[in-house]
Structures are given as C-alpha cells and as structure tokens.
Design a protein around this motif. Structure first.
Motif, short mmCIF file in Angstrom:
data_model
loop_
_atom_site.label_atom_id
_atom_site.label_comp_id
_atom_site.label_asym_id
_atom_site.label_seq_id
_atom_site.Cartn_x
_atom_site.Cartn_y
_atom_site.Cartn_z
N ARG A 16 -3.54 -5.65 -3.15
CA ARG A 16 -4.70 -4.79 -2.94
C ARG A 16 -5.09 -4.02 -4.20
O ARG A 16 -6.23 -3.53 -4.30
N ASN A 26 -8.84 0.26 -0.98
CA ASN A 26 -8.93 0.92 0.32
C ASN A 26 -8.88 -0.07 1.47
O ASN A 26 -9.29 -1.23 1.33
N MET A 27 -8.38 0.40 2.62
CA MET A 27 -8.27 -0.46 3.80
C MET A 27 -8.62 0.32 5.06
O MET A 27 -8.32 1.51 5.17
N CYS A 28 -9.28 -0.36 6.00
CA CYS A 28 -9.54 0.19 7.33
C CYS A 28 -8.82 -0.68 8.35
O CYS A 28 -8.90 -1.91 8.29
N VAL A 41 0.80 -1.14 10.14
CA VAL A 41 0.85 -0.12 9.09
C VAL A 41 2.28 0.07 8.59
O VAL A 41 2.53 0.15 7.38
N TYR A 265 -2.12 7.11 3.98
CA TYR A 265 -2.46 6.56 5.29
C TYR A 265 -2.95 7.69 6.19
O TYR A 265 -2.24 8.69 6.39
N THR A 300 -6.10 4.47 3.33
CA THR A 300 -6.01 3.58 4.49
C THR A 300 -6.41 4.38 5.72
O THR A 300 -5.73 5.33 6.12
N SER A 325 -14.19 0.27 1.80
CA SER A 325 -12.87 -0.33 1.98
C SER A 325 -13.01 -1.84 1.84
O SER A 325 -13.58 -2.50 2.71
#
Length: 416
Positions: A16, A26-28, A41, A265, A300, A325
């Motif tokens: 990432r 970034n992550m969703c 997670v 997170y 996240t 994200s």
C-alpha cells in the motif's frame, strides 16, 4: 498478502505504500456486523507489524487487546476507570503541520497557539452543541487567557523552556506536558465570567464530574510500534469526543517523523464524520486522509454503519474519505447500504448482488482502478491471534489448559 482471488485462486498481494502504483496508502473497510471487518483489520495489522510499520488503532469495541499483547504492543484505556490520560489542551511540538523551519530563530513564525485554539474549537463543538457565534468569541478569548496564565502566547518562543535546555545542547527544549493548561484551568476562567457561565456549566462534568478523566495531564507513551487506544468504556454520547482526543494525539505522533511508515486505524469512524459528528470534526478527519501521505502515513477508515457514514451534509465527508482512499475493501452489506454505495463506487449489477451475498471474510477489493473479489486468508497461528469466534476461543482455552497440565506433569516427573 490480503488473501486469494475468488475467481482464479491466485494470491492477492499489495504494497500500500508503493507510490509508483498508488497515490496514497489510505484504505476504507466497509461491511455489516459479522462480515469479517475486525478479522481483516487485525490480520492486516499483524502483517504490517511483521514489516516493521508503526500502527495506531482506535478500538471502540475492545477487539484488539489479544493481538496487541501478542505483539508486545501498548494498550491504554480512556474512560471512567482508566489511569491513562490525554490532555486535549496540550500543545505538542509535532503538532505543526507545515514545512517546519529548522532555524530556532524563526520559531515564532509557526503559530502553535493559534493552531491549537482552532483545533480546540473543533473539540468544544462536540461538547457545546448549541454554542452561538458570540459565545464562541468569548470562548476564544478565555482560551487565549488560559494559555497566557501558563506563560504561553502567540509568540512560539514562549513554548520553549530555556531553563531545560542544556548548555551543550543545540536543540531547544519544548515544554513538558505538566507545564500545559488542562480543562480545569479553562473551567475556572469560564465560571468567573457571567458571559461564559453557561459554557462553564456544560464543561463541568469534564472537570470534576463523571467525565473528569478528560481533565488531566497526558501520561501515555506512544513510542511502541503497535498502540491500541481502548475507548470501550465510553458511552455513545462521549465516543465521538474520545475518538477526537485520541485521533488528535495520534495525528501529532504521525507527524513526528516523515521518513517512518505508519498507519492509523479508525474503527466506527461514522461517529465523527456521520450522524453523530459535525462539519468541524468531519473536516478534521478528512484533512488527515488528505494530507497523511506527506508524513509517510496511511489512514484506515472502518465502519459497519454505511448509511451513517454518508449521513452528514448529504455524504460530503464520507464520499471525500472514500475518494481519498486508493484501497477499499467492501465486505457483505445489506441491500440499503449497497444502494448508497452503488454510485459512489460505480458498482455493476453483478457486483451489487455479490456484495449482498458474500460469505464472511470475502469482499470486493479495490486497489486503484482494479477491483476483484477476494477471500481473506490467515495462517493457523494468525487465526488463533485474531479470531473472536466463540467455538475457536473455547478450543484455544482448552488447548492452553492441556498444555499447562502437560507442563506440570513433566515438571513433577523431573522432581520425582
């Protein structure tokens, strides 16, 4: 590694932080209750820790303690019975967000106090829900006076204690946490003035009432590369406030070293950017997602309440965070949630059906412009550390008891 491709069973592996592929890290993660969000997670957190990446987790449901302990991480609690505290009034040297000058002679140009007061207005917007523009102006006046009583002014030199600076040291020493004001100091100023008595009354529970754990000096250490903030003991009305306080100190920590990779997170983020938040708090979160990349970090966002995630101002902030994200993991969702996401993610009719029927631990994974159905896969050891399934936990408990019994019998045999 995330898991394997449901279509051809090939491994799905991502980096990432590879800026040649992704504009940001970034992550969703979206999914209904029981879809496997926490499992995913925790698995990602484990694997990122193997790579030496620093990680900070906001934990509203007390789900990360076991993995934190296994990794030798730091877990602190924020709540009525906690012995760890965060002072929202504290100004930290790392809070400055622009290109800092290394010249101490120019330190007065950075604007630490102005930036902190602006951030405090966001914090107090979560407490003083009906504050008027006039009251906000009075609050601003009291905040300036509160810091002035501690010798802190808009001249940033006032934040450096030269009495702490050793003669042989080149770098000036920033004030200690105990040299900062706390909420109680502000409360005393508010209650003395008739114009701010109402604000003082609303702040009082946070000073000497049931929420007085907010009124203390910071005593937590964030140097561990795996840190979990447990806010499970906060009630629904205080969760957004607790999340903001923790996010604030985590954000300052992230900005300390741009060369170090780190991830924050934010579980149940809808509480700040959705129906229980407000535009100031939501904008603070959006700013993190927008700028964290330049500090070597990644955000996240995790939520099971998709409708609430997109509730504030017609979904303005939820959409902005999703769009900022480059990585997204959509686990099983209810039909109404899929309808909300359909246009935001350009879901095809086939994908709409898949998202509603995914088994636990399977989801639609977006990496940049590509997306594929992925089955999350953990090793047996990883599974032991991250599972919350009651049957798995019972088996693990039984296994430990058997191991303990075997060890005791072996020890007894040696003694005999």
């Amino acid at each position: 590694m995330v898991g394997y491709n449901e279509h051809n069973k090939s491994l799905v592996i991502i980096d990432r932080f590879n800026t040649n592929i992704y504009k940001n890290a970034n992550m969703c993660i979206l999914g209904t209750s029981g879809a496997g969000k926490s499992y995913l997670v925790k698995l990602l957190a484990l694997r990122h820790r193997y790579l030496g990446i620093s990680q900070m987790i906001i934990d509203p449901d007390r789900e990360y303690a076991r993995v934190c302990n296994a990794l030798g991480g730091t877990l602190f609690k924020v709540g009525p019975s906690s012995t760890t505290f965060i002072n929202i009034m504290e100004i930290r040297e790392s809070s400055f967000e622009e290109e800092d000058s290394n010249d101490d002679e120019n330190v007065s140009n950075r604007g630490f106090l102005a930036a902190k007061i602006n951030k405090l207005h966001t914090f107090f917007s979560l407490i003083f829900l009906d504050i008027t523009p006039t009251e906000k102006a009075y609050l601003d006046e009291k905040l300036v006076a509160c810091y002035a009583k501690k010798g802190i002014t808009f001249d940033d030199n006032s934040l450096y204690d030269d009495s702490l600076t050793e003669k042989i040291s080149i770098k000036r020493r920033f004030r200690f946490a105990q040299q900062m004001p706390i909420l109680g100091d502000l409360y005393e100023l508010l209650k003395e003035d008739q114009k701010t008595e109402k604000l003082a009354s609303q702040l009082r529970p946070y000073v000497d009432g049931s929420l007085k754990f907010f009124n203390n000096y910071t005593n937590i250490n964030l140097d561990n590369k795996f840190t979990v903030a447990d806010i499970h003991d906060l009630d629904d009305e205080q969760l957004a406030i607790g999340m903001f306080v923790i996010m604030d100190i985590f954000w300052d920590k992230i900005k300390e070293d741009r060369s170090q990779k780190k991830i924050i997170y934010m579980d149940e983020l809808w509480r700040l950017i959705g129906s229980t938040g407000n535009s100031r708090a939501a904008n603070f979160v959006y700013k993190i997602f927008k700028t964290i990349r330049k500090y070597g970090g990644a955000g996240t966002a995790i939520t099971q309440d998709v409708s609430d995630f997109f509730a504030l101002e017609n979904g303005k902030y939820g959409k902005a965070i999703v769009n900022n994200s480059k990585l997204k993991f959509i686990l099983q969702l209810e039909e109404e949630d899929v309808k909300i996401l359909k246009n935001i993610l350009n879901l095809s009719e086939e994908e709409e059906v898949k998202v509603q029927t995914f088994e636990r631990g399977t989801g639609l994974f977006y990496a940049g412009k590509n997306h594929v159905a992925v089955k999350v896969e953990a090793s047996p050891r990883e599974h032991e550390l991250i599972t919350t399934d009651r049957r798995d936990l019972e088996m693990l408990k039984k296994k430990k008891l058997e191991q303990k019994k075997a060890q005791e019998e072996a020890t007894a045999g040696v003694i005999a």
